[in-house]
Design an enzyme around this catalytic site. Structure first.
Site, PDB file in Angstrom:
ATOM      1  N   ASP A 214       0.724  -1.173  -0.285  1.00  0.00           N
ATOM      2  CA  ASP A 214       0.094  -0.145  -0.140  1.00  0.00           C
ATOM      3  C   ASP A 214       1.074   1.201   0.114  1.00  0.00           C
ATOM      4  O   ASP A 214       1.817   1.516   0.827  1.00  0.00           O
ATOM      5  CB  ASP A 214      -0.873  -0.036   1.150  1.00  0.00           C
ATOM      6  CG  ASP A 214      -1.668   1.103   1.247  1.00  0.00           C
ATOM      7  OD1 ASP A 214      -2.655   1.214   0.256  1.00  0.00           O
ATOM      8  OD2 ASP A 214      -1.896   1.919   2.085  1.00  0.00           O
ATOM      9  N   GLU A 283       1.872  -0.125  -4.818  1.00  0.00           N
ATOM     10  CA  GLU A 283       0.895   1.053  -5.195  1.00  0.00           C
ATOM     11  C   GLU A 283       1.866   2.262  -5.236  1.00  0.00           C
ATOM     12  O   GLU A 283       2.372   2.563  -4.278  1.00  0.00           O
ATOM     13  CB  GLU A 283      -0.179   0.887  -4.252  1.00  0.00           C
ATOM     14  CG  GLU A 283      -1.045   2.129  -4.878  1.00  0.00           C
ATOM     15  CD  GLU A 283      -1.970   2.657  -3.611  1.00  0.00           C
ATOM     16  OE1 GLU A 283      -3.455   2.787  -3.829  1.00  0.00           O
ATOM     17  OE2 GLU A 283      -1.804   2.256  -2.286  1.00  0.00           O
TER      18      GLU A 283
END
Length: 550
Positions: A214, A283
């Site tokens: 993330d 990401e």
């Protein structure tokens, strides 16, 4: 297209450790996949129950969004404990059973690691905020106020407002890139890095095949806490924000994308290399330089394996020339880097609605996505052709949507439950009221009905994924653009002597095809009807055409 792009990164997948290169990864948002115990929330046992559906698609791996213990302020992305499973999702035993079932079905398992921040309820933060002298005092990003009591600099939160929150205990501000309940970890502290790597080791030992990371470009901040400069208005866009948040009024030079990040990513890669065939998907959250950061983070084989940014997750319509520009820009930034492309995920409006696609258009763009050089992420329900669900304000759960309603409806519309059976209670997702309402129009796309219909979107995805998997050039070969214009795109995928010509009509109007010289044979395994002859000179609206050189 430059010569390096035509050359590609490697001659294809030749080692088991490279299984990720060109893989198709299916993202599961566990709260909305399948509820096994009747509490209205999906869980790990529910994933096991429905995993055959994913295997039947022909994908290589699953990515499971966070299932760690959490107060659920941001639905799992606010982690309270990294080495356990939240009771609403099950137990560590359930997770072990999921790994076993997935591997039995030939699926790799990636889990979502949130390393940039924790929940405010994490024991580390509870200790860190008590004083400036405790053992964890430097595990988070703390800063003194300016002389007038205001935050230390102008950094903004992606969720709105300043990126700083006052702590009465420490009489200091702490940094939060997201909710105030999500304090940022201080990765400048070697102890924090070591602990995060040990957490990764815990899950690797448990059998996971890798991690989706993330906000991988937000791990570090500028230690001098310098103000971000103003971003010129002409360069602002809405890739990451819905036009209600001034986050993109700044050029984010100092609060993310820091050079120190590359050193930590090398440490993480070295850990994964010690386990053999494991992988990472990072990401990249940046509206201006995402493609360049993506290329840098996957260069030289010593950092992340692959990354995705928001180039195709934005509202910008993916016309033929737009897709070509994105591909070229990425390859120019890193000819030996590796991308992971996605059209939808848990953070953005589903692309069928975002781009206003008809059924035929959705199929053509699915074929295009599955033909690109790089790996691919599919989001649960994408294979059913689901559009964005409307969620009334009184049912909203997403704090981002609640804050900016009605200008922005948040992310709940892409997170509603999967419709498994159209005439079952709650679409077969749960016997009780789901945590988010299941959209009535989604029932028309139920899995059980699509399985019975060979012309369904589900079967289209199965056939297109199968075709990609059957051709090395499609999975891992180089890409050379042949023709690009707003309503058309064609390119050649090449692996060794295998060459595949791919063409896409991206409008209702027929398009002219310019097939390169040579001997070509139509690929009939792809799920498009026409044309079937060589030479092909015309492609009907919203159609794909594939031919192999012989």
């Amino acid at each position: 297209m430059n010569e390096q792009m035509r050359a590609g990164v490697q001659d294809g997948v030749t080692r088991a450790s490279d299984w990720w290169r060109g893989a198709v990864i299916y993202q599961i948002y566990p709260r909305s996949f399948q509820d096994s115990n009747g509490d209205g929330i999906g869980d790990l046992a529910g994933i096991i129950q429905r995993l055959q559906h994913v295997a039947d698609l022909g994908v290589d791996a699953i990515w499971i969004s966070p299932f760690f213990p959490s107060p659920m302020k941001d639905f799992g992305y606010d982690v309270r404990e990294y080495r356990d499973v939240d009771p609403i999702f099950g137990t560590l035993g359930d997770f072990d059973a999921l790994i076993e079932r997935a591997h039995h079905l030939g699926l790799k398992v990636l889990i979502d690691l949130v390393l940039s921040h924790t929940s405010e309820e994490h024991p580390w933060f509870l200790e860190s905020r008590t004083s400036r002298e405790n053992a964890k005092s430097d595990w988070y990003v703390w800063a003194d106020a300016k002389p007038d009591g205001t935050p230390p600099n102008n950094w903004l939160s992606l969720f709105g407002g300043p990126a700083w929150e006052w702590s009465t205990e420490r009489q200091q501000y702490y940094m939060h890139n997201f909710l105030v309940e999500q304090p940022d970890l201080n990765l400048h502290n070697p102890e924090v890095q070591d602990e995060l790597l040990d957490i990764a080791r815990f899950w690797l030992e448990r059998g996971v095949d890798g991690f989706r990371l993330d906000t991988a470009n937000l791990y570090f901040h500028d230690n001098q806490l310098r103000d971000n400069p103003v971003l010129p208005e002409a360069q602002r866009n809405e890739i990451l924000t819905p036009g209600v948040n001034p986050y993109n009024w700044q050029e984010h030079v100092y609060d993310k994308n820091r050079p120190e990040n590359l050193v930590f990513l090398k440490r993480l890669r070295a850990l994964l290399e010690s386990y053999g065939d494991r992988t990472t998907v990072g990401e990249i959250a940046d509206a201006q330089k995402g493609l360049e950061i993506q290329a840098a983070y996957t260069s030289d084989g010593d950092k992340l394996h692959m990354c995705y940014d928001f180039a195709f997750l934005s509202k910008l319509h993916p016309s033929g020339d737009r897709v070509a520009e994105v591909l070229t820009r990425f390859e120019d930034a890193g000819p030996e880097s590796w991308a992971c492309w996605a059209f939808s995920n848990h953070d953005v409006m589903r692309h069928v609605s975002r781009w206003g696609l008809s059924d035929a258009a959705a199929r053509t763009y699915a074929a295009l996505l599955l033909s690109l050089r790089g790996s691919v992420c599919l989001y649960q329900g994408e294979e059913l052709g689901l559009g964005e669900a409307y969620v009334p304000f009184e049912d909203l759960q997403d704090p981002y949507g609640i804050r900016f309603w009605p200008k922005y409806h948040g992310r709940d519309g892409c997170r509603t439950p999967i419709p498994w059976v159209h005439d079952a209670a709650n679409g077969g997702f749960s016997t009780e009221r789901p945590w988010l309402p299941l959209a009535v129009d989604h029932l028309e796309h139920a899995v059980a009905d699509q399985i019975e219909n060979p012309e369904s979107m589900l079967h289209f995805y199965q056939r297109m994924i199968g075709y990609r998997q059957s051709r090395r050039a499609m999975r891992s070969g180089a890409l050379e653009i042949v023709d690009q214009r707003p309503e058309f795109l064609s390119f050649i995928r090449r692996h060794g002597e295998e060459e595949i010509f791919c063409a896409f009509s991206l409008s209702d109007a027929p398009q002219e095809i310019r097939l390169p010289e040579g001997n070509w044979r139509v690929e009939t395994a792809v799920p498009f009807r026409a044309p079937r002859q060589i030479p092909a000179t015309r492609l009907d609206g919203w159609q794909g055409f594939f031919a192999r050189r012989f």
